[in-house]
Scaffold this motif. Structure first.
Motif, mmCIF file in Angstrom:
data_model
loop_
_atom_site.group_PDB
_atom_site.id
_atom_site.type_symbol
_atom_site.label_atom_id
_atom_site.label_comp_id
_atom_site.label_asym_id
_atom_site.label_seq_id
_atom_site.Cartn_x
_atom_site.Cartn_y
_atom_site.Cartn_z
ATOM 1 N N SER A 121 9.552 13.129 -9.228
ATOM 2 C CA SER A 121 10.848 13.604 -9.702
ATOM 3 C C SER A 121 11.747 12.433 -10.084
ATOM 4 N N PRO A 122 12.575 12.589 -11.110
ATOM 5 C CA PRO A 122 13.536 11.537 -11.455
ATOM 6 C C PRO A 122 14.630 11.371 -10.400
ATOM 7 N N CYS A 123 14.669 12.255 -9.411
ATOM 8 C CA CYS A 123 15.676 12.135 -8.349
ATOM 9 C C CYS A 123 15.339 11.018 -7.365
ATOM 10 N N VAL A 124 14.068 10.598 -7.323
ATOM 11 C CA VAL A 124 13.651 9.562 -6.373
ATOM 12 C C VAL A 124 13.161 8.328 -7.126
ATOM 13 N N GLN A 125 13.086 7.229 -6.423
ATOM 14 C CA GLN A 125 12.598 5.983 -7.020
ATOM 15 C C GLN A 125 11.110 6.098 -7.327
ATOM 16 N N ALA A 126 10.716 5.576 -8.464
ATOM 17 C CA ALA A 126 9.305 5.632 -8.859
ATOM 18 C C ALA A 126 8.473 4.686 -8.003
ATOM 19 N N VAL A 127 7.216 5.058 -7.789
ATOM 20 C CA VAL A 127 6.276 4.196 -7.084
ATOM 21 C C VAL A 127 5.095 3.925 -8.009
ATOM 22 N N SER A 128 4.255 3.024 -7.629
ATOM 23 C CA SER A 128 3.122 2.637 -8.479
ATOM 24 C C SER A 128 2.131 3.787 -8.625
ATOM 25 N N THR A 129 1.316 3.702 -9.657
ATOM 26 C CA THR A 129 0.310 4.737 -9.895
ATOM 27 C C THR A 129 -0.658 4.836 -8.733
ATOM 28 N N ASP A 130 -1.025 3.678 -8.158
ATOM 29 C CA ASP A 130 -1.942 3.676 -7.009
ATOM 30 C C ASP A 130 -1.332 4.425 -5.833
ATOM 31 N N ALA A 131 -0.044 4.176 -5.589
ATOM 32 C CA ALA A 131 0.618 4.842 -4.466
ATOM 33 C C ALA A 131 0.715 6.351 -4.702
ATOM 34 N N MET A 132 0.893 6.758 -5.944
ATOM 35 C CA MET A 132 1.021 8.183 -6.267
ATOM 36 C C MET A 132 -0.239 8.951 -5.879
ATOM 37 N N ASN A 133 -1.378 8.313 -5.938
ATOM 38 C CA ASN A 133 -2.644 8.976 -5.636
ATOM 39 C C ASN A 133 -2.995 8.960 -4.159
ATOM 40 N N LYS A 134 -2.197 8.254 -3.354
ATOM 41 C CA LYS A 134 -2.442 8.210 -1.919
ATOM 42 C C LYS A 134 -1.885 9.469 -1.247
ATOM 43 N N SER A 135 -2.309 9.660 -0.012
ATOM 44 C CA SER A 135 -1.810 10.798 0.759
ATOM 45 C C SER A 135 -1.278 10.314 2.107
ATOM 46 N N PHE A 136 -0.503 11.165 2.754
ATOM 47 C CA PHE A 136 0.017 10.856 4.085
ATOM 48 C C PHE A 136 0.005 12.135 4.920
ATOM 49 N N MET A 137 -0.051 11.965 6.218
ATOM 50 C CA MET A 137 -0.033 13.113 7.123
ATOM 51 C C MET A 137 1.411 13.384 7.536
ATOM 52 N N HIS A 138 1.897 14.551 7.157
ATOM 53 C CA HIS A 138 3.278 14.939 7.454
ATOM 54 C C HIS A 138 3.287 15.752 8.753
ATOM 55 N N LYS A 139 3.872 15.171 9.802
ATOM 56 C CA LYS A 139 3.890 15.817 11.119
ATOM 57 C C LYS A 139 5.329 16.125 11.533
ATOM 58 N N GLY A 140 5.498 17.210 12.255
ATOM 59 C CA GLY A 140 6.823 17.589 12.706
ATOM 60 C C GLY A 140 7.076 17.210 14.154
ATOM 61 N N SER A 141 8.349 16.907 14.463
ATOM 62 C CA SER A 141 8.743 16.635 15.853
ATOM 63 C C SER A 141 9.854 17.574 16.319
ATOM 64 N N GLY A 142 10.437 18.360 15.402
ATOM 65 C CA GLY A 142 11.349 19.433 15.760
ATOM 66 C C GLY A 142 12.578 19.041 16.547
ATOM 67 N N ASN A 143 13.424 18.192 15.978
ATOM 68 C CA ASN A 143 14.645 17.760 16.666
ATOM 69 C C ASN A 143 15.829 17.891 15.709
ATOM 70 N N PHE A 144 16.700 18.859 15.962
ATOM 71 C CA PHE A 144 17.813 19.147 15.060
ATOM 72 C C PHE A 144 18.767 17.957 14.908
ATOM 73 N N ILE A 145 19.148 17.324 16.004
ATOM 74 C CA ILE A 145 20.099 16.212 15.953
ATOM 75 C C ILE A 145 19.538 15.067 15.120
ATOM 76 N N GLU A 146 18.284 14.697 15.384
ATOM 77 C CA GLU A 146 17.657 13.621 14.606
ATOM 78 C C GLU A 146 17.486 14.031 13.149
ATOM 79 N N CYS A 147 17.194 15.308 12.925
ATOM 80 C CA CYS A 147 17.049 15.813 11.555
ATOM 81 C C CYS A 147 18.370 15.685 10.802
ATOM 82 N N GLN A 148 19.450 16.091 11.442
ATOM 83 C CA GLN A 148 20.751 16.014 10.784
ATOM 84 C C GLN A 148 21.137 14.560 10.499
ATOM 85 N N ASN A 149 20.858 13.670 11.420
ATOM 86 C CA ASN A 149 21.168 12.250 11.185
ATOM 87 C C ASN A 149 20.370 11.692 10.013
ATOM 88 N N SER A 150 19.117 12.114 9.884
ATOM 89 C CA SER A 150 18.295 11.633 8.765
ATOM 90 C C SER A 150 18.791 12.204 7.437
#
Length: 488
Positions: A278-307
């Motif tokens: 998306s043009p809303c975020v900074q672009a990354v390299s083509t190599d990085a675009m093809n990588k994946s990451f594991m998105h895990k939740g920790s379920g903390n409202f206060i920390e979520c709001q601060n982020s």
């Protein structure tokens, strides 16, 4: 012996004429006033081409009362299958084809005799505004594809265009106040809060002079002048803001991300491309675009709001007061209607009508609920959307409190609404009303004989008839002459 006034005397003829005339007048007025007229309707179609989906709205109104307040209502809504038209950048023909099913529904919904007189409009919002920034050539082709589909329909094609954020906010404000009949109330208007997938808008009438000309729009409606403050934040819709939040947490080398805005036990393998496409975020390299990451939740409202607060800039403000990112905003005042994703998210979380403190408690409880419990409690909800409610709800709360500066005192003035008088709250109705000039600048003329006047006239005629009956009785019973008294 007394002799009564003959019925054919001048007085009696005069009374009889007036009596008959009054009877005829009363009956004629009653028939005309209460004559059942065949209701004739006009129709209008607006397609709301949003970032995440497109919806078609059909509006109708009595033809003989076209310019009266509150007469336009929603007859039908059709949700176009698939994503928004901006998602067809690589297959532009699909954008036009996607509208076909709803246009067929419109043919069935609107009488065939009215097809050629029914205007059809398409307004594209933040999704297409982003695509125009990212790939102008594709955006133009997408708009051409939807234009071809609408021009091929039997309806009166009136245009398809990308509307500005300020227009989107202002038309939403017109819609909620038109449906609420606020333009003719002394109590004032309602502010409008709109949240889509790619942008959010705030619009309201401010008592103070608006310091930024870019945020001011003026209207003359029903004989009253309005100057509204309005601003649209591109990239701050709930889908794009999630990308902004993930961008703040992710580095191109990360293979795992623990996120307090997702429930404990949530785990999903995601491509970097899903975040950085998306043009809303900074672009990354083509190599990085093809990588994946594991998105895990920790379920903390206060920390979520601060982020989430990290995606706002509260420090820079060149005016006397700002919302965020250096954007001028006068203090919020009056009541507000919060619709679209504001309503859908808060209604799902059962947090509409709550105080600010209770809203925070509700969000804290929801976010700390384990993911498997959330899934069990909502088996029919798509897991992709279900997983994002903790983030979306926390974002809405943060946007309203920290971004738009609502407080615990005026939180109660926010009404989370889906429909008003059977019509969906949103910008589309205000858009059609504006383009068809169906909200007059001056107040509409009052009816020739309102209901109160009709009742008063009926009472007057009835009283007049009773007086004539009394006079007739008096005249018929009065002797015309008396015999002379006998002289004894």
């Amino acid at each position: 012996m007394k002799t009564k006034t003959p019925w054919h005397s001048g007085k009696m003829i005069c009374v009889a004429v007036f009596f008959i005339a009054a009877i005829v007048t009363l009956v004629a007025i009653a028939i005309v006033q209460n004559k059942p007229l065949e209701q004739k309707y006009k129709y209008g179609i607006v397609l709301d081409a949003g970032s995440s989906h497109t919806a078609m709205y059909i509006y109708e109104w009595p033809a003989e009362k076209e310019n009266n307040t509150g007469m336009v209502g929603q007859r039908h809504k059709c949700k176009v299958k698939g994503k928004g038209i901006s998602s067809y950048a690589r297959e532009v023909a699909g954008a036009g084809r996607s509208l076909a099913m709803c246009m067929e529904e419109a043919k069935q919904c609107i009488p065939a005799a009215k097809h050629q007189d029914t205007p059809v409009y398409l307004g594209a919002t933040a999704g297409m505004r982003l695509l125009m920034k990212q790939d102008r050539n594709s955006a133009v082709k997408v708009m051409e594809a939807v234009q071809q589909t609408l021009q091929a329909s039997p309806f009166s094609y009136q245009g398809a265009r990308i509307i500005s954020g300020q227009e989107e906010g202002a038309f939403g404000w017109i819609t909620v106040n038109y449906l609420g009949k606020n333009f003719q109330k002394a109590a004032g208007t309602m502010g409008a809060l709109d949240l889509g997938g790619a942008s959010t808008q705030i619009t309201f009438v401010s008592k103070e002079t608006i310091q930024s000309p870019d945020n001011a729009m003026e209207f003359r409606l029903y004989g009253n002048d309005y100057q509204v403050y309005t601003h649209s934040f591109l990239c701050y819709g709930k889908d794009q803001v999630l990308k902004l939040a993930l961008e703040k947490k992710l580095k191109s080398a990360d293979t795992s991300l623990e996120d307090p805005c997702f429930h404990t036990g949530y785990s999903e393998d995601k491509l970097f491309q899903k975040v950085f496409d998306s043009p809303c975020v900074q672009a990354v390299s083509t190599d990085a675009m093809n990588k994946s990451f594991m998105h895990k939740g920790s379920g903390n409202f206060i920390e979520c709001q601060n982020s989430i607060k990290d995606i706002f800039n509260f420090s820079q403000c060149k005016n006397s007061q700002c919302s965020f990112n250096g954007v001028y905003q006068p203090p919020v005042e009056g009541t507000f209607g919060a619709f679209s994703a504001f309503y859908f998210v808060m209604n799902f979380l059962n947090l509409t009508g709550q105080s600010l403190a209770d809203t925070k408690k509700g969000m804290e409880h929801y976010c700390q609920t384990p993911w498997n419990t959330i899934v069990e409690n909502h088996p029919k909800v798509d897991k992709k959307y279900l997983a994002e409610y903790c983030f979306s709800g926390t974002y809405i709360l943060t946007l309203l409190e920290n971004g738009y500066n609502f407080t615990s005192e005026n939180w109660k003035d926010i009404n989370f609404i889906d429909k008003i008088e059977g019509s969906n709250a949103g910008w589309s109705l205000g858009y059609m009303l504006n383009l068809t000039n169906m909200i007059p600048a001056e107040a509409p003329d009052t009816p020739l004989m309102p209901h109160g006047g009709f009742v008063t006239l009926m009472l007057f005629l009835t009283l007049f008839l009773l007086i004539l009956l009394f006079l007739g009785y008096t005249f018929l019973g009065r002797p015309s002459c008396l015999p002379p008294k006998e002289i004894v």
